[in-house]
Design a protein around this motif. Sequence first.
Motif, PDB file in Angstrom:
ATOM      1  N   GLN A 141       0.773  -1.203  -0.124  1.00  0.00           N
ATOM      2  CA  GLN A 141      -0.061   0.100   0.036  1.00  0.00           C
ATOM      3  C   GLN A 141       0.631   1.215  -0.084  1.00  0.00           C
ATOM      4  N   GLN A 142       1.892   1.292   0.764  1.00  0.00           N
ATOM      5  CA  GLN A 142       2.821   2.291   0.769  1.00  0.00           C
ATOM      6  C   GLN A 142       3.568   2.605  -0.544  1.00  0.00           C
ATOM      7  N   GLU A 143       4.032   1.377  -0.912  1.00  0.00           N
ATOM      8  CA  GLU A 143       4.611   1.469  -2.423  1.00  0.00           C
ATOM      9  C   GLU A 143       3.622   2.191  -3.585  1.00  0.00           C
ATOM     10  N   ILE A 144       2.223   1.733  -3.438  1.00  0.00           N
ATOM     11  CA  ILE A 144       1.345   2.348  -4.264  1.00  0.00           C
ATOM     12  C   ILE A 144       1.095   3.618  -4.022  1.00  0.00           C
ATOM     13  N   GLN A 145       0.807   3.818  -2.746  1.00  0.00           N
ATOM     14  CA  GLN A 145       0.711   5.659  -2.720  1.00  0.00           C
ATOM     15  C   GLN A 145       1.790   6.249  -2.976  1.00  0.00           C
ATOM     16  N   SER A 146       3.084   5.859  -2.688  1.00  0.00           N
ATOM     17  CA  SER A 146       4.301   6.480  -3.251  1.00  0.00           C
ATOM     18  C   SER A 146       4.063   6.585  -5.038  1.00  0.00           C
ATOM     19  N   GLN A 147       3.966   5.460  -5.506  1.00  0.00           N
ATOM     20  CA  GLN A 147       3.489   5.498  -7.141  1.00  0.00           C
ATOM     21  C   GLN A 147       2.457   6.524  -7.328  1.00  0.00           C
ATOM     22  N   ILE A 148       1.204   6.331  -6.809  1.00  0.00           N
ATOM     23  CA  ILE A 148       0.265   7.485  -7.108  1.00  0.00           C
ATOM     24  C   ILE A 148       0.719   8.840  -6.634  1.00  0.00           C
ATOM     25  N   ALA A 149       1.387   9.175  -5.986  1.00  0.00           N
ATOM     26  CA  ALA A 149       2.004  10.463  -5.700  1.00  0.00           C
ATOM     27  C   ALA A 149       2.923  11.000  -6.706  1.00  0.00           C
ATOM     28  N   GLU A 150       3.687   9.957  -7.033  1.00  0.00           N
ATOM     29  CA  GLU A 150       4.628  10.181  -8.361  1.00  0.00           C
ATOM     30  C   GLU A 150       3.779  10.508  -9.560  1.00  0.00           C
ATOM     31  N   ILE A 151       3.004   9.768  -9.854  1.00  0.00           N
ATOM     32  CA  ILE A 151       2.125   9.741 -10.976  1.00  0.00           C
ATOM     33  C   ILE A 151       1.362  11.008 -10.712  1.00  0.00           C
ATOM     34  N   SER A 152       0.844  11.720  -9.815  1.00  0.00           N
ATOM     35  CA  SER A 152       0.023  12.819  -9.701  1.00  0.00           C
ATOM     36  C   SER A 152       0.934  13.742  -9.820  1.00  0.00           C
ATOM     37  N   LYS A 181      -5.652   2.652 -12.074  1.00  0.00           N
ATOM     38  CA  LYS A 181      -5.267   1.328 -11.987  1.00  0.00           C
ATOM     39  C   LYS A 181      -4.852   1.150 -10.631  1.00  0.00           C
ATOM     40  N   LYS A 182      -3.599   2.171 -10.321  1.00  0.00           N
ATOM     41  CA  LYS A 182      -3.107   2.107  -9.071  1.00  0.00           C
ATOM     42  C   LYS A 182      -4.059   2.475  -7.821  1.00  0.00           C
ATOM     43  N   ALA A 183      -5.027   3.128  -8.090  1.00  0.00           N
ATOM     44  CA  ALA A 183      -6.018   3.705  -7.049  1.00  0.00           C
ATOM     45  C   ALA A 183      -7.039   2.540  -6.937  1.00  0.00           C
ATOM     46  N   ASP A 184      -7.299   1.815  -7.983  1.00  0.00           N
ATOM     47  CA  ASP A 184      -7.933   0.479  -7.795  1.00  0.00           C
ATOM     48  C   ASP A 184      -7.285  -0.635  -7.126  1.00  0.00           C
ATOM     49  N   LEU A 185      -6.087  -0.819  -7.344  1.00  0.00           N
ATOM     50  CA  LEU A 185      -5.069  -1.750  -6.744  1.00  0.00           C
ATOM     51  C   LEU A 185      -5.055  -1.327  -5.084  1.00  0.00           C
TER      52      LEU A 185
END
Length: 452
Positions: A69-80, A216-220
């Motif tokens: 989850q932390q990794e996904i949040q980091s990726q979402i932040a990067e994408i944002s 996709k990241k948000a869904d994951l």
Amino acid sequence: MNKKYFVSLSIAAALTIGSLPTLGTTANAHSHSVEELQKQQEDISSKKEEINGKIDEKKSQINQNINKQQEIQSQIAEISTKLKDTETKITEKTKEIDETTAEINKLKEEIEVLKQKIEERNELLKERARAIQEKGGSANYLDVLLGADSFGDFINRVTAVNTIVSADKKIMDEQKRDQAELEMKQEEVEGKLADLESTKASLESLKKDLDSQKAKKADLFKQLEAQQASLEVEKKDLQQESDELSKMEHQLEGEIQAEQARLAELARQREIERKRQAEAEAAKRAAAQQQATTSSNSSGGSSSTPTDTAPSAPVSAGAWTAPASGTITTNFGWDVLNGKKRFHYGTDIAARGSVPISAAADGYVIKSHYSSSYGNVVYITHSINGQTFTTVYAHMSSSSVSQGQAVNKGDRIGYMGNTGYSFGQHLHFELHAGSWNASKSNAVNPRQYINF
């Protein structure tokens, strides 16, 4: 865990409690009760260990889930961040496109004006061309020059012709320049607009891709949250099962202690009864001796007094006797085993050959079984002057007694051996002032009571 397992264990425990006798019943009626209780306890401990393993596994899965989850949040932040940057660039390019479009529109107006000028020049040049054609071309200019009335007039006429020719040439030069400039501006702004629109299209495509990635990241992330919630529930259920097993384990421990206490009470009652019988026999012998003395005096004769012919027992006098013959290899207290300091809770007696092991005092067998550490081991509870003691005989090659069996001091209970966690044939003998427990808090030095 299967709930039926809990029900069956609870029923078994309840039946075990209900089957325990009062203190006045015989030990033989329950010769397997402690072993059965301990078997249930071992089953519960095994199941509890399995459950705790699953709990640890769930904890590991939860931690992995949280890390994901932390990794996904980091990726979402990067994408944002990339999205924000892309949107800013799109806004900038849109502004440039608008400015370029405005520039093109302005240029179109200038082009219209320029086209009008070109059109007017074209008309003028056409008029010039028609006039020359009608007048015979360059000869017209010659007629103009030859028709001068004077030299001064000739000069004036030459100047006028030159002016007309220069004007025509200027018009034609401007025509060429304006047409080239028009073509250049059109090509330049159209190229710039095409580049801007291409860049904007690329940025919009990138934004679309980033939006898709973010979705996709948000869904994951939602899936991971749901998975974590499920894992937390599973962990909670497993923890409840573990807690219930702990309660059952403690309950069975209490039942085992109660059964040991029951056997200890039987030993106490047996001691009281033995003392009563001993006192009665002593009184009977005293009365018989007095009667024999009186009879001897009356008859004036003499007779020999019967002597005890009981065989001598291989046991010490008093309440206690040594459990085996041999050499004391390790005493009670601190010592070193395999290079490590440890506390030795008993006395080790070693000897070669077939060495019998005897009960150190009267009592009842609490347990006789095989242990991975003690090997073949026997536990006996005793009552000595109203105080409860427990003796332990470990590492035997075999035992000849069973749980609940009454034994007398000096009775053979097995043979010395080398079973369990042992380094050679010997007897590990423990004496506990009270009941035996895993922490061995009641262990005492056997030499306080027994002369080895």
